[in-house]
Structures are given as C-alpha cells and as structure tokens.
Scaffold this active site. Structure first.
Site, PDB file in Angstrom:
ATOM      1  N   LYS A 187       0.835  -1.209   0.000  1.00 21.51           N
ATOM      2  CA  LYS A 187       0.000   0.000   0.000  1.00 21.51           C
ATOM      3  C   LYS A 187       0.873   1.264   0.000  1.00 21.51           C
ATOM      4  O   LYS A 187       2.085   1.180   0.063  1.00 21.51           O
ATOM      5  CB  LYS A 187      -0.946  -0.042   1.205  1.00 21.51           C
ATOM      6  CG  LYS A 187      -2.017  -1.144   1.076  1.00 21.51           C
ATOM      7  CD  LYS A 187      -3.112  -0.770   0.121  1.00 21.51           C
ATOM      8  CE  LYS A 187      -4.038  -1.859  -0.378  1.00 21.51           C
ATOM      9  NZ  LYS A 187      -4.546  -2.862   0.511  1.00 21.51           N
TER      10      LYS A 187
HETATM   11  C1  LIG Z   1      -5.652  -3.747   1.012  1.00 20.86           C
HETATM   12  C2  LIG Z   1      -7.112  -3.536   1.067  1.00 20.86           C
HETATM   13  C3  LIG Z   1      -7.884  -3.793   2.216  1.00 20.86           C
HETATM   14  C4  LIG Z   1      -7.409  -4.531   3.430  1.00 20.86           C
HETATM   15  O1  LIG Z   1      -6.197  -4.261   3.891  1.00 20.86           O
HETATM   16  P1  LIG Z   1      -5.260  -5.391   4.549  1.00 20.86           P
HETATM   17  O2  LIG Z   1      -4.311  -4.548   5.316  1.00 20.86           O
HETATM   18  O3  LIG Z   1      -4.625  -6.132   3.425  1.00 20.86           O
HETATM   19  O4  LIG Z   1      -6.098  -6.251   5.410  1.00 20.86           O
HETATM   20  C5  LIG Z   1      -9.212  -3.435   2.214  1.00 20.86           C
HETATM   21  N1  LIG Z   1      -9.785  -2.890   1.134  1.00 20.86           N
HETATM   22  C6  LIG Z   1      -9.098  -2.653   0.002  1.00 20.86           C
HETATM   23  C7  LIG Z   1      -9.812  -2.033  -1.151  1.00 20.86           C
HETATM   24  C8  LIG Z   1      -7.744  -2.985  -0.073  1.00 20.86           C
HETATM   25  O5  LIG Z   1      -7.076  -2.784  -1.211  1.00 20.86           O
END
Ligand SMILES: *Cc1c(COP(=O)(O)O)cnc(C)c1O
Length: 378
Positions: A187
C-alpha cells in the site's frame, strides 16, 4: 549490462524499503519488546497529528474495517452497502461482524459506488455504507455523506487505497465519519502488515482501543506505560488485532518519508497519463494526480483485444499486470441470485487491467510498459 537490464521483471507492485526501516526494526529487536508498546504509541501519535483526529492502529486494514463496523454497533441482521468491485477484504470485514455486505454497482468512470443503485438496495436493515476509494480517488464523497445523512446511515470509508489523497483540499481521513487505512506491504505506506482507523468519534476510538486487545478494558493505556493488565474486566467480544512494535517502527519511518514516495507515485501516474491518454483502445480513470496519491494504476481496455491476451503478451515481455478486482458478488460465499443485476460491474470486469505502480519504479520502466502495451493493443 544491457542484456541483464532487458531481462528485468517490471513488478506490478512491491514493498519499498530503505536502510532506515531496517535500522528501526533492529532497534526494536535490540530493545527486546516486540509486542504492542511505545513504538505503536508513537506511530499513532504521528498519524493523529497528520489527520488532526484520533487514529488507532491495528493488525491489518481488514481488521480496521471490521472493528470500525463493530464499534458503531453493526452486527447480525444488519446490512452494509458496499461496491462489488473491491478487494474481498471489504466484504469479509462486513460479514465477519455477522452483517450482510450488500453488493452495489459503480459509476462507469471512477469505479466508485453508484448512489442511485445503492439507494434501490436500501432496506430497513441497512445501517451503514462503505465507500471504497478505488485506486486512491474518492469519487463524489460529499454526495456519499449527504446520502448517508438522508438515510440515517453511518459511513465507514475503505480508504485502503487512499493514504495521502486529498478531497476538496482536505486529507482523506481528516474529515467525515470513520476512515480505515491499510498498511499492508504494497500500500501507499506500509508497516509490514497493519492498518488504522481514524475518526473524531471518541466512543468509536475508545471501543477499538479495547477491542483490538481481546476487549481488555484500558489495556492500551497500560501497555503504553510499559505495564500489564492483571486485574481487568471484559464487557464485549474482542480480538487479537493489535499492532506490534516491529510493525510500528517500520510505519513511523515510512510515514516520515511519505512525501517522497507519494510524489513518486503521483509523477509515475502522470507519466502513464501522458503516454496513454490519446490511445482510443483504452480508457483511463479521470483522476487528478495533484490530489490523488494512487495505490494502483488501472486502465479499461475498450478495443477488440481481450484483457487476458494483453496480460499474456505483457508477461512475456517481463511486465507484470494485475486485475482489480473480481467482483465480490461473483464469489460463492457472497453470491445472491435474487439481487438486481450490477450492470456496470458485470460488464467492466473483463476489461480491467492494472499496470505496474510502486515507488521504486522508474519513468523508463513506465515507458517500457507503455511501449509494450501500445504495441499490443493499437
Ligand atoms: C488492502 C485492502 C484492504 C485490506 O487491507 P489489509 O491490510 O490487506 O487487510 C481493504 N480494502 C481494500 C480495497 C484494499 O485494497
């Protein structure tokens, strides 16, 4: 060497880690306090300063969404409106509370929740709406808030893609009801895995601080003071969803260097736009990269060639691509034959292609991606 360079795989995404993160982790390891303590407190303080409202850190973005929903009382029998075109994490977070994720369609330009469609899916059980900030753009978020007000719904923003993005001059997370971010490895910023909830609703923040530590009341305060809870009470269901000092140490460094990574992502996206905007065989999402910090770069193919053939061709040129996302209402667990069709989502999925984007990508990498893509589709 030239021959090596041309064999380089251009990755779709990756974690971007400098020496500073490695040193920060070593410092935590040397201190031999790996669990949740002062590094997490420090990360939360930095996030709270950034957003100008309280932030609470948890183990993943999915946990952030689940705990936010539980903190506003969402549970069995309730329904939450959410676009089908999202990572399954959004859906799992809703169903983890016992509530039902109600799959909604998207607008065909920005791929954010279509409120006209969502309105038709409201029932007496609808309690919240979860707008997903697809790619980092928030769509017409002010209209989501008006919609929520009219229908008496809480808003839990899935801002996993939107760390650093702004809307009408304000940072996503610094306004509104509740915003949830993800710090997973790829991210906009990472803490290894991790996530946070940001809100100015003190009750929500208080509940999540306890719920992430098995519901042990005021355990957070004890841990930040270097103490433990021996004599405590638990009054609600909690989870082991806290963040560790190792994760927070990475997050603190990533946050302090965020502007560099954010500028990089924005400039790479602008370069894609420059290279691809005149191509009639594809459509770009109209995002303003002076305000959106993009997590992924998605294009919609509109020519005759199929997405999967383009993917294969690019892969043979060492360019990785992705698909964001398989609609959730197509998944066995969330299938509901009775629902009204999701016209845009159902037709768009097979045209979506995600191109490489991460902070270690170079402009010449983007050129390589675009050269190969354009050669394939035009
Ligand atoms: C990455 C993501 C999540 C969840 O995040 P994690 O940290 O991987 O649990 C939720 N929604 C979207 C759209 C994402 O891309």
């Amino acid at each position: 060497m030239e021959s090596l360079a041309s064999n380089k795989i251009i990755k779709l995404s990756k974690s971007c880690i400098s020496q500073s993160e490695k040193e920060a982790v070593m410092t935590v390891l040397d201190a031999e306090f790996l669990g949740m303590g002062q590094n997490v407190e420090e990360f939360e303080k930095s996030l709270t300063t950034l957003f100008g409202r309280n932030a609470v850190c948890v183990s993943t973005g999915t946990a952030a969404l689940q705990l936010a929903l539980q903190a506003i009382g969402i549970g069995s029998g309730d329904e939450v409106l959410v676009q089908s075109l999202t990572y399954v994490a959004s859906f799992q977070a809703i169903s983890a509370t016992g509530a039902k994720p109600v799959a909604c369609d998207i607008d065909p330009d920005r791929f954010c929740i279509d409120l006209l469609d969502a309105e038709k899916r409201i029932t007496p059980n609808t309690k919240a709406i979860m707008p997903v900030h697809y790619c980092g753009g928030v769509g017409v978020l002010s209209e989501v808030y008006s919609f929520a007000k009219i229908h008496g719904l809480r808003v839990v923003e899935d801002a996993a893609h939107a760390f650093g993005s702004e809307y009408k001059g304000q940072k996503v997370g610094s306004f509104g009801d509740i915003a949830c971010f993800s710090f997973d490895g790829i991210k906009n910023i990472t803490s290894g895995e991790g996530g946070c909830v940001v809100s100015n609703d003190e009750k929500v923040i208080e509940k999540i601080r306890d719920a992430r530590l098995l519901g042990v009341e005021k355990d957070t305060e004890k841990r930040y003071a270097g103490e433990r809870s021996w004599d405590f009470d638990v009054t609600s269901q909690g989870w082991r969803y806290h963040m560790s000092n190792i994760m927070a140490a990475i997050g603190v460094v990533q946050l302090s260097n965020f502007q560099i990574a954010a500028d990089k992502r924005c400039n790479l996206a602008k370069h894609y736009v420059k290279r691809l905007s005149d191509c009639p065989e594809l459509k770009l999402i109209p995002l303003n990269y002076d305000e959106v910090v993009p997590h992924i770069f998605v294009i919609e193919l509109c020519g005759v060639i199929t997405r999967d053939n383009v993917r294969k061709a690019l892969n043979s040129k060492n360019v990785q691509t992705g698909i964001h996302y398989k609609p959730n209402h197509w998944l066995t667990y969330y299938k509901d034959e009775a629902i009204r069709p999701l016209v845009v989502t159902d037709s768009i999925f097979e045209k979506l292609l995600t191109l490489p984007l991460h902070a270690d990508l170079s402009f010449s990498d983007v050129d390589t991606v675009c050269d190969n893509l354009l050669a394939e589709i035009s």
